[in-house]
Design a protein around this motif. Structure first.
Motif, short mmCIF file in Angstrom:
data_model
loop_
_atom_site.label_atom_id
_atom_site.label_comp_id
_atom_site.label_asym_id
_atom_site.label_seq_id
_atom_site.Cartn_x
_atom_site.Cartn_y
_atom_site.Cartn_z
N MET A 143 2.36 -4.93 16.10
CA MET A 143 3.17 -5.04 14.88
C MET A 143 2.29 -5.04 13.63
O MET A 143 2.66 -4.47 12.60
N ALA A 144 1.11 -5.68 13.73
CA ALA A 144 0.19 -5.71 12.60
C ALA A 144 -0.32 -4.30 12.28
O ALA A 144 -0.41 -3.91 11.10
N PHE A 145 -0.64 -3.52 13.32
CA PHE A 145 -1.09 -2.14 13.10
C PHE A 145 0.01 -1.32 12.41
O PHE A 145 -0.26 -0.55 11.48
N ILE A 146 1.24 -1.49 12.86
CA ILE A 146 2.35 -0.76 12.23
C ILE A 146 2.55 -1.24 10.80
O ILE A 146 2.85 -0.45 9.89
N GLY A 147 2.36 -2.55 10.57
CA GLY A 147 2.43 -3.08 9.21
C GLY A 147 1.39 -2.45 8.30
O GLY A 147 1.64 -2.17 7.13
N MET A 148 0.19 -2.21 8.84
CA MET A 148 -0.86 -1.56 8.06
C MET A 148 -0.46 -0.12 7.71
O MET A 148 -0.75 0.37 6.61
N ALA A 149 0.19 0.56 8.65
CA ALA A 149 0.67 1.91 8.37
C ALA A 149 1.71 1.88 7.25
O ALA A 149 1.71 2.75 6.37
N LEU A 150 2.59 0.87 7.27
CA LEU A 150 3.60 0.76 6.21
C LEU A 150 2.95 0.50 4.86
O LEU A 150 3.43 0.97 3.82
N CYS A 151 1.84 -0.27 4.86
CA CYS A 151 1.09 -0.48 3.61
C CYS A 151 0.60 0.86 3.07
O CYS A 151 0.73 1.14 1.86
N TYR A 152 0.02 1.68 3.95
CA TYR A 152 -0.47 3.00 3.54
C TYR A 152 0.67 3.86 2.99
O TYR A 152 0.53 4.50 1.95
N ILE A 153 1.78 3.89 3.72
CA ILE A 153 2.92 4.72 3.30
C ILE A 153 3.42 4.30 1.92
O ILE A 153 3.69 5.14 1.06
N THR A 154 3.55 2.98 1.72
CA THR A 154 4.01 2.48 0.42
C THR A 154 3.07 2.87 -0.70
O THR A 154 3.50 3.28 -1.79
N LEU A 155 1.75 2.78 -0.45
CA LEU A 155 0.78 3.16 -1.47
C LEU A 155 0.86 4.64 -1.81
O LEU A 155 0.79 5.03 -2.98
N PHE A 156 1.01 5.49 -0.78
CA PHE A 156 1.13 6.92 -1.04
C PHE A 156 2.36 7.22 -1.88
O PHE A 156 2.33 8.07 -2.77
N ILE A 157 3.47 6.51 -1.61
CA ILE A 157 4.69 6.73 -2.39
C ILE A 157 4.49 6.28 -3.83
O ILE A 157 4.86 7.00 -4.77
N ILE A 158 3.90 5.10 -4.02
CA ILE A 158 3.71 4.57 -5.37
C ILE A 158 2.79 5.47 -6.19
O ILE A 158 3.10 5.86 -7.32
N TYR A 159 1.63 5.82 -5.60
CA TYR A 159 0.66 6.63 -6.35
C TYR A 159 1.09 8.09 -6.46
O TYR A 159 0.67 8.80 -7.38
N GLY A 160 1.93 8.53 -5.52
CA GLY A 160 2.36 9.93 -5.57
C GLY A 160 3.59 10.16 -6.43
O GLY A 160 3.74 11.22 -7.05
N ALA A 161 4.48 9.16 -6.52
CA ALA A 161 5.75 9.37 -7.21
C ALA A 161 5.95 8.51 -8.45
O ALA A 161 6.79 8.84 -9.30
N VAL A 162 5.21 7.42 -8.58
CA VAL A 162 5.45 6.49 -9.68
C VAL A 162 4.29 6.45 -10.66
O VAL A 162 4.46 6.66 -11.86
N LEU A 163 3.10 6.17 -10.16
CA LEU A 163 1.92 6.06 -11.01
C LEU A 163 1.19 7.39 -11.06
O LEU A 163 0.67 7.86 -10.06
N SER A 164 1.14 7.99 -12.22
CA SER A 164 0.47 9.30 -12.34
C SER A 164 -0.15 9.41 -13.73
O SER A 164 0.50 9.84 -14.68
N THR A 165 -1.41 9.02 -13.85
CA THR A 165 -2.13 9.15 -15.12
C THR A 165 -2.48 10.62 -15.34
O THR A 165 -3.02 11.27 -14.43
N PRO A 166 -2.18 11.18 -16.51
CA PRO A 166 -2.53 12.58 -16.78
C PRO A 166 -4.02 12.83 -16.58
O PRO A 166 -4.86 12.02 -16.97
N ALA A 167 -4.35 13.95 -15.97
CA ALA A 167 -5.76 14.25 -15.66
C ALA A 167 -6.60 14.39 -16.92
O ALA A 167 -7.79 14.10 -16.91
#
Length: 225
Positions: free
Chosen positions: A21-45
């Motif tokens: 369950m902890a390993f799957i929780g770590m995967a969920l952490c990764y997924i959440t980060l990819f969503i946040i940085y990919g869809a919400v936080l985007s500093t112009p290059a």
């Protein structure tokens, strides 16, 4: 079955289940980060340093959340998993297992430090930017350097832990050949980030991590039944 974890290596099925369950929780952490940085936080290059600092301060709460989720919580889950995986590797050389566990715990400490440095840097930026923009720039670059070096850009320590786990899994049947090979490749990618600053390596390491964490998590849960 795609993977084999020796059931005799640990007499605690519930511990395996919790680790899974902890390993799957770590995967969920990764997924959440990819969503946040990919869809919400985007500093112009092409943003200037001042604009990047302003954007960071404006979204400080969300950035701090990503540090808590992706580094502090992730590290706590990882610490437990490193311990359990070390116990499962009882068939392998004690020296190899000890080295693997040491690098795993080093990774935990580095991730915790990265998360706390990131949060502290953001708070200091918010307090300094209005009164002393020059000092804020120094804090911004120092914080970026530390977080990128420790856990945001170079994945060497985690790569070594994974590579040693892949070696043990391959040689001693702790993991199936398929999962062992995948673990070895993922570990090699992490190690390669020490020698190359290519963004693609970090992205591949992160994306493959989602697959790897879910894969080994499911295996541990099944083997605990």
């Amino acid at each position: 079955m795609d993977t084999i974890i020796n059931p005799s290596a640990s007499g605690q099925p519930s511990i395996k289940r919790l680790a899974g369950m902890a390993f799957i929780g770590m995967a969920l952490c990764y997924i959440t980060l990819f969503i946040i940085y990919g869809a919400v936080l985007s500093t112009p290059a092409d943003a200037t340093t001042a604009e990047k600092i302003a954007y960071l301060i404006e979204n400080k709460g969300l950035y701090n959340f990503t540090y808590v989720l992706g580094y502090v919580l992730f590290a706590c889950l990882l610490c437990f998993c490193v311990y359990v995986v070390g116990q499962l590797g009882s068939m392998a050389s004690k020296t190899t297992v000890a080295m693997m566990s040491l690098f795993g715990y080093f990774w935990v400490v580095v991730l915790l430090c990265t998360g706390m440095i990131g949060i502290s840097s953001n708070e200091l930026l918010a307090s300094q930017n209005a009164s002393n923009p020059a000092a804020a720039e120094v804090v911004y670059y120092a914080g970026t350097l530390l977080t990128e070096s420790l856990g945001g850009g170079i994945e060497f320590i985690g790569g070594v832990w994974l590579f040693l786990l892949g070696v043990i899994g391959w040689r001693h049947g702790l993991l199936s050949k398929t999962l062992s090979a995948f673990t070895l490749v993922k570990g090699a990618i992490g190690i390669a980030t020490l020698f190359s600053a290519e963004l693609v390596l970090r992205v591949v390491f992160g994306l493959s991590g989602i697959v790897w964490f879910i894969w080994i998590g499911v295996v541990l849960i099944k083997k605990s039944s």
